[in-house]
Motif scaffolding. Structure first.
Motif, PDB file in Angstrom:
ATOM      1  N   ARG A 258      -3.583  -5.550  -9.861  1.00 46.29           N
ATOM      2  CA  ARG A 258      -2.270  -6.221  -9.779  1.00 46.29           C
ATOM      3  C   ARG A 258      -1.243  -5.307  -9.129  1.00 46.29           C
ATOM      4  NH1 ARG A 258       0.029  -7.299 -15.035  1.00 46.29           N
ATOM      5  NH2 ARG A 258       1.642  -8.396 -13.909  1.00 46.29           N
ATOM      6  N   ALA A 259      -1.264  -4.028  -9.521  1.00 45.78           N
ATOM      7  CA  ALA A 259      -0.287  -3.083  -8.968  1.00 45.78           C
ATOM      8  C   ALA A 259      -0.545  -2.857  -7.478  1.00 45.78           C
ATOM      9  CB  ALA A 259      -0.357  -1.765  -9.728  1.00 45.78           C
ATOM     10  N   ALA A 260      -1.819  -2.710  -7.110  1.00 50.45           N
ATOM     11  CA  ALA A 260      -2.143  -2.484  -5.695  1.00 50.45           C
ATOM     12  C   ALA A 260      -1.752  -3.704  -4.858  1.00 50.45           C
ATOM     13  CB  ALA A 260      -3.638  -2.185  -5.542  1.00 50.45           C
TER      14      ALA A 260
ATOM     15  N   PHE B 221       0.599  -5.820  -5.613  1.00 53.17           N
ATOM     16  CA  PHE B 221       2.060  -5.817  -5.608  1.00 53.17           C
ATOM     17  C   PHE B 221       2.584  -4.935  -4.472  1.00 53.17           C
ATOM     18  CE2 PHE B 221       6.227  -4.309  -6.992  1.00 53.17           C
ATOM     19  CZ  PHE B 221       6.812  -5.461  -7.496  1.00 53.17           C
ATOM     20  N   ALA B 222       1.966  -3.770  -4.280  1.00 51.47           N
ATOM     21  CA  ALA B 222       2.433  -2.846  -3.230  1.00 51.47           C
ATOM     22  C   ALA B 222       1.946  -3.285  -1.849  1.00 51.47           C
ATOM     23  CB  ALA B 222       1.934  -1.437  -3.529  1.00 51.47           C
TER      24      ALA B 222
ATOM     25  N   LEU C 253       6.326  -1.586  -9.911  1.00 53.74           N
ATOM     26  CA  LEU C 253       4.974  -1.161  -9.536  1.00 53.74           C
ATOM     27  C   LEU C 253       4.451  -0.089 -10.501  1.00 53.74           C
ATOM     28  CD1 LEU C 253       2.677  -1.111  -7.340  1.00 53.74           C
ATOM     29  CD2 LEU C 253       3.910   0.780  -6.331  1.00 53.74           C
TER      30      LEU C 253
ATOM     31  N   ARG D 180       3.432  -6.324   0.134  1.00 52.40           N
ATOM     32  CA  ARG D 180       4.792  -6.143   0.647  1.00 52.40           C
ATOM     33  C   ARG D 180       4.841  -5.165   1.817  1.00 52.40           C
ATOM     34  NH1 ARG D 180       5.527  -7.709  -4.597  1.00 52.40           N
ATOM     35  NH2 ARG D 180       7.523  -8.638  -5.167  1.00 52.40           N
ATOM     36  N   ARG D 181       3.692  -4.673   2.252  1.00 49.75           N
ATOM     37  CA  ARG D 181       3.694  -3.724   3.376  1.00 49.75           C
ATOM     38  C   ARG D 181       3.765  -4.491   4.687  1.00 49.75           C
ATOM     39  NH1 ARG D 181      -0.566   1.123   1.925  1.00 49.75           N
ATOM     40  NH2 ARG D 181       0.193   1.372  -0.171  1.00 49.75           N
TER      41      ARG D 181
ATOM     42  N   HIS E 124       9.360   0.783   1.749  1.00 45.48           N
ATOM     43  CA  HIS E 124       9.686  -0.612   2.059  1.00 45.48           C
ATOM     44  C   HIS E 124      10.035  -1.405   0.795  1.00 45.48           C
ATOM     45  CE1 HIS E 124       5.404  -0.262   1.252  1.00 45.48           C
ATOM     46  NE2 HIS E 124       5.432  -1.497   0.822  1.00 45.48           N
TER      47      HIS E 124
ATOM     48  N   HIS F  86      -7.110  -0.634  -5.085  1.00 52.65           N
ATOM     49  CA  HIS F  86      -6.808  -0.735  -3.653  1.00 52.65           C
ATOM     50  C   HIS F  86      -7.998  -1.326  -2.879  1.00 52.65           C
ATOM     51  CE1 HIS F  86      -2.836   0.707  -2.912  1.00 52.65           C
ATOM     52  NE2 HIS F  86      -3.013   1.809  -3.620  1.00 52.65           N
TER      53      HIS F  86
ATOM     54  N   TYR G 284       1.209  -0.193 -13.230  1.00 51.55           N
ATOM     55  CA  TYR G 284       0.157   0.817 -13.401  1.00 51.55           C
ATOM     56  C   TYR G 284       0.135   1.341 -14.835  1.00 51.55           C
ATOM     57  CZ  TYR G 284      -1.425   1.360  -8.559  1.00 51.55           C
ATOM     58  OH  TYR G 284      -1.997   1.163  -7.329  1.00 51.55           O
TER      59      TYR G 284
ATOM     60  N   ALA H  89      -4.937  -4.174 -14.237  1.00 56.44           N
ATOM     61  CA  ALA H  89      -3.577  -3.671 -13.992  1.00 56.44           C
ATOM     62  C   ALA H  89      -3.514  -2.948 -12.655  1.00 56.44           C
ATOM     63  CB  ALA H  89      -3.164  -2.736 -15.121  1.00 56.44           C
ATOM     64  N   SER H  90      -4.560  -2.187 -12.330  1.00 57.12           N
ATOM     65  CA  SER H  90      -4.583  -1.464 -11.060  1.00 57.12           C
ATOM     66  C   SER H  90      -4.656  -2.421  -9.876  1.00 57.12           C
ATOM     67  CB  SER H  90      -5.776  -0.504 -11.013  1.00 57.12           C
ATOM     68  OG  SER H  90      -5.612   0.496 -11.977  1.00 57.12           O
TER      69      SER H  90
END
Lengths: 327, 280
Positions: B6-8, B10-11, A101, B14-15, A92, B116, A105, B3-4
């Protein structure tokens, strides 16, 4: 190319539950700055080996060092870029967002995303959702993600899979450029011409074991064909002259050239014999395997060994191959 | 670690599935908590013999009972929906193969999974706040329409109810999260999670009514503990004409501890399992 090793595998075995041994006592070393082609038939253990190098899979036994550290540690991963098996991204998200992304990380700034998008020529479609990408575009994105950290070591599993001819050519140029910039590259591919053109050395594995290792020339040459190619005039006299030599087993004319079945070490002797007999010799060289032929022969020999119950078969049947840095 | 997270985020933000589940739950909460009782109230309002029942139903959808009406929705319905959310957040990583990508970046696996988990806790907090916000809005409107004075519950009670709803949601989401890692699959995790919370635990709760040794077991189960926490905050149990899943309770401490225990255990087990297993 440096004296230190970017990758060291010592006696590494990976057995999966159920008894499948994917990698079997593998020893492999890759020098820093080297581009190593990693060849093997499907199921040979290439992908499992690559997975072990980034800590996705743990070895059952043996020792692995990548850039001097055990695989999967944060400091090791920070210096390794990998595209293993097929690219995997969030369907997506756009290509750009997938890279952003990965950058988050990795602790890499967003500016790196634009750099790698340009490098793999994906900037135009970077805002499209990943699920709309063609196989070739997915592959480019996978390579872009691997380049994101400006890694010292790149591990690329079939990076040209799905690319059109122009894309394959671009990828080849990219790999060459990476090699020149001092990156260490471990490249798995079934496109042997690509490997031959890009790689400093090649390692061939089959059934989880290292079958051969060396430069492309060494691999081709090591599997001697036992045939000399001679371009000489007049042909009939040359054939008669060569057949008189007791160590020449056969001579035949093919497309104006003579194919002489004899030990290649006889080349100088035969050349002198022909010249002494007043025959003009324009060319004399051993017939060499193509890399594809060498690969097929090496892996066929391995299978033959595996099928054989005779423990001496490995020593007697398999062609002897130069073993490069590990020698 | 930051950082983890923020990245989680970010993903995950948007799901589409995350927002579909959140919106679905909010609509269901409004339908079951407000819509259906209010429609039944309207149907009974003209019948003098049902006047008490109609008044009781109306009271339940007005701001004064926001806390009990809201928290009563979470043990059975909300919990089940949030199991799905937990499974979606991490299960799709296996489905898409994206663990290959994120486990080969920089952070340790534990940090990636913790990222997560933190995001999932944020999403469950959002669900709890959003649910009570939507309920407050609609009950307030009904108060105006029905000409009843607002009579809002004390802010502390409302905050307590939101916190309890958050805990119930997080404990359920952590179960979905753990199952998705254990089975490396979203669909299996959802199926097992729903069977566990809706069928198995309810069956044990039912049996506990006739088999007293099961009462102890019942006290450490996820859904009954959620029901007991809702009951401790004043929600009426099903046997008392309240919402299914709500249970009579002598206090909030034990169910709170049980739910916290589930949350820590499931997140911990899931992280441990994902960190030690091969990926691919």
């Amino acid at each position: 190319m440096g004296d230190r090793f970017a990758i060291e595998l010592h006696d590494v075995t990976k057995r999966y539950p159920g008894g499948v041994t994917a990698v079997d006592r593998l020893d492999l070393r890759v020098r820093e700055g080297e581009v190593l082609g990693f060849l093997g038939p499907n199921g040979a253990g290439k992908t499992t080996t690559m997975r072990m190098l980034v800590g996705l899979v743990r070895p059952s036994s043996g020792r692995i060092r990548v850039l001097g550290q055990p695989p999967g540690t944060p400091s090791q991963l920070a210096r390794v870029g990998a595209l293993i098996e097929s690219p995997a991204f969030y369907p997506h998200l756009s290509g750009r967002d997938n890279l952003r992304l990965a950058a988050r990380y990795s602790g890499v700034p967003d500016s790196a995303v634009e750099r790698v998008l340009t490098e793999v020529r994906l900037s135009d479609r970077a805002d499209s959702p990943y699920r709309t990408y063609s196989l070739g575009m997915k592959q480019r994105l996978g390579v872009a993600a691997a380049l994101l950290k400006e890694p010292s070591l790149l591990i690329l599993d079939e990076p040209t899979n799905g690319l059109d001819p122009a894309g394959v050519s671009e990828m080849r140029e990219l790999l060459r450029a990476l090699g020149k910039r001092g990156h260490t590259v471990l490249l798995s591919s079934h496109v042997l011409a690509e490997v031959e053109q890009v790689c400093d050395r090649i390692a061939v594995i089959d059934a989880g074991r290292l079958v051969a290792e060396g430069t492309p020339d060494e691999l081709r040459g090591a599997l001697g064909t036992g045939v000399l190619l001679i371009d000489a005039e007049p042909v009939d006299q040359a054939i008669a002259c060569l057949r008189e030599h007791d160590q020449v087993r056969a001579v035949e004319a093919v497309d104006g050239q003579l194919r002489v079945t004899a030990d290649p070490a006889l080349a100088a002797v035969l050349n002198r014999r022909l010249v002494t007999a007043g025959i003009d010799v324009r060319e004399l060289r051993p017939l060499r395997h193509s890399l594809e032929e060498a690969f097929l022969e090496l892996t066929a020999a391995e299978r033959s060994d595996a099928d054989s119950a005779d423990p001496t078969a490995e020593a007697t049947d398999r062609p002897e191959v130069t073993t490069g840095v590990n020698a | 670690m930051i950082a983890s997270v923020r990245a989680a985020w970010f993903a995950d933000r948007r799901r589409p599935a995350v927002w579909t589940v959140t919106a679905t739950w909010t609509i269901l909460a409004l339908a079951f908590g407000i819509g259906i009782p209010y429609l039944v109230h309207l149907a009974l309002a003209g019948d003098p013999e049902q006047a008490d029942a109609a008044e009781s139903l109306l009271a339940a959808v007005l701001p004064g009972q926001l806390v009990t009406t809201g928290i009563g929705l979470f043990p059975l319905f909300g919990g089940a929906i949030v199991v799905i959310l937990g499974a979606l957040v991490v299960g799709n990583e296996y489905r898409w193969g994206t663990l290959n990508l994120i486990f080969t970046q920089r952070p340790r696996r534990g940090q990636v999974l913790a990222g997560h988990a933190v995001v999932l806790c944020g999403l469950t907090l959002l669900i709890a706040v959003l649910t009570f916000g939507a309920l407050a809005l609609v009950t307030g409107l009904l108060g105006v329409v029905e000409g009843h004075p607002a009579g809002w519950p004390p802010a502390a009670d409302l905050a307590g109810a939101v916190a309890a709803a958050w805990l119930i949601c997080t404990a359920h989401a952590s179960v979905g999260w753990f199952l998705a890692i254990a089975f490396r699959s979203t669909a299996t995790a959802i199926a097992v999670g729903l069977i566990w919370t809706l069928v198995l635990e309810n069956a044990i709760s039912g049996l506990a009514l006739v088999l007293s040794p099961l009462e102890v077991v019942q006290k450490v189960l996820l859904a009954p503990s959620s029901g007991a926490l809702a009951g401790a905050l004043g929600a009426r149990s099903q046997f008392d004409g309240g919402t299914p899943g709500v249970m009579e309770s002598s206090g909030a401490l034990l169910p709170t501890l049980v739910l916290l225990g589930y949350t820590l255990l499931m997140f911990g087990l899931g992280s441990w399992l994902a960190a030690r297993r091969d990926v691919g």
